[in-house]
Design a protein around this motif. Sequence first.
Motif, mmCIF file in Angstrom:
data_model
loop_
_atom_site.group_PDB
_atom_site.id
_atom_site.type_symbol
_atom_site.label_atom_id
_atom_site.label_comp_id
_atom_site.label_asym_id
_atom_site.label_seq_id
_atom_site.Cartn_x
_atom_site.Cartn_y
_atom_site.Cartn_z
ATOM 1 N N ILE A 37 0.872 -1.173 0.000
ATOM 2 C CA ILE A 37 0.000 0.000 0.000
ATOM 3 C C ILE A 37 0.908 1.222 0.000
ATOM 4 O O ILE A 37 1.673 1.447 0.940
ATOM 5 C CB ILE A 37 -0.906 0.027 1.249
ATOM 6 C CG1 ILE A 37 -1.724 -1.260 1.338
ATOM 7 C CG2 ILE A 37 -1.809 1.259 1.221
ATOM 8 C CD1 ILE A 37 -2.368 -1.471 2.687
ATOM 9 N N ASP A 38 0.844 1.988 -1.064
ATOM 10 C CA ASP A 38 1.668 3.188 -1.203
ATOM 11 C C ASP A 38 0.861 4.399 -0.759
ATOM 12 O O ASP A 38 -0.035 4.854 -1.462
ATOM 13 C CB ASP A 38 2.125 3.336 -2.654
ATOM 14 C CG ASP A 38 2.868 4.638 -2.879
ATOM 15 O OD1 ASP A 38 3.622 5.049 -1.982
ATOM 16 O OD2 ASP A 38 2.690 5.232 -3.952
ATOM 17 N N THR A 39 1.180 4.905 0.418
ATOM 18 C CA THR A 39 0.498 6.085 0.946
ATOM 19 C C THR A 39 1.065 7.315 0.259
ATOM 20 O O THR A 39 2.214 7.680 0.461
ATOM 21 C CB THR A 39 0.717 6.204 2.466
ATOM 22 O OG1 THR A 39 0.323 4.986 3.069
ATOM 23 C CG2 THR A 39 -0.080 7.344 3.039
ATOM 24 N N SER A 91 -4.975 4.689 3.854
ATOM 25 C CA SER A 91 -3.991 3.597 3.791
ATOM 26 C C SER A 91 -4.002 2.742 5.047
ATOM 27 O O SER A 91 -3.911 1.515 4.984
ATOM 28 C CB SER A 91 -2.589 4.162 3.557
ATOM 29 O OG SER A 91 -2.502 4.742 2.287
ATOM 30 N N ARG A 136 -4.944 -1.111 5.239
ATOM 31 C CA ARG A 136 -4.001 -2.056 5.866
ATOM 32 C C ARG A 136 -4.726 -2.937 6.886
ATOM 33 O O ARG A 136 -4.562 -4.163 6.904
ATOM 34 C CB ARG A 136 -2.867 -1.296 6.531
ATOM 35 C CG ARG A 136 -1.872 -2.191 7.253
ATOM 36 C CD ARG A 136 -0.736 -1.370 7.749
ATOM 37 N NE ARG A 136 -0.813 -1.249 9.189
ATOM 38 C CZ ARG A 136 0.127 -0.699 9.950
ATOM 39 N NH1 ARG A 136 1.196 -0.176 9.409
ATOM 40 N NH2 ARG A 136 -0.018 -0.654 11.239
ATOM 41 N N VAL A 187 3.305 -1.177 3.938
ATOM 42 C CA VAL A 187 2.892 0.203 3.691
ATOM 43 C C VAL A 187 4.140 1.060 3.507
ATOM 44 O O VAL A 187 5.075 0.983 4.305
ATOM 45 C CB VAL A 187 2.033 0.743 4.858
ATOM 46 C CG1 VAL A 187 1.551 2.146 4.558
ATOM 47 C CG2 VAL A 187 0.849 -0.172 5.132
ATOM 48 N N SER A 222 -1.603 2.386 -4.896
ATOM 49 C CA SER A 222 -1.173 3.736 -4.569
ATOM 50 C C SER A 222 -2.388 4.574 -4.190
ATOM 51 O O SER A 222 -3.331 4.699 -4.972
ATOM 52 C CB SER A 222 -0.440 4.347 -5.767
ATOM 53 O OG SER A 222 0.168 5.555 -5.406
ATOM 54 N N VAL A 223 -2.368 5.141 -2.977
ATOM 55 C CA VAL A 223 -3.500 5.906 -2.458
ATOM 56 C C VAL A 223 -3.228 7.401 -2.665
ATOM 57 O O VAL A 223 -2.314 7.965 -2.066
ATOM 58 C CB VAL A 223 -3.729 5.609 -0.966
ATOM 59 C CG1 VAL A 223 -4.883 6.443 -0.423
ATOM 60 C CG2 VAL A 223 -3.987 4.120 -0.757
#
Length: 93
Positions: free
Chosen positions: A6-8, A32, A36, A48, A75-76
């Motif tokens: 998960i790309d914050t 994110s 998660r 993350v 990607s968020v």
Amino acid sequence: MEKICIDTGHGVRHRVAVSGELVEKDIALKVSMALRASLEAGGYERLVTRVSDASVSMRERAAWASLELCDFFISVHLSADPDPDEPGMHEAK
């Protein structure tokens, strides 16, 4: 087990959209962390890229996900538009 990165989006040094008290980088972090927790509850292995208000370059994010052999990279990010009639977050005028 599938490994999900998960790309914050954004971080402390990046220019982000702001609308009143809403700040894009802060909302991205909250989304994110919720994602998660949801993935963890579902039994997925999740990583993350940013868990605090830190700056991580896109190069570092991609390299880390590759090194960790992630199966998915989410990607968020959020968008902003100065037109209040458009859906989504809006920049303060």
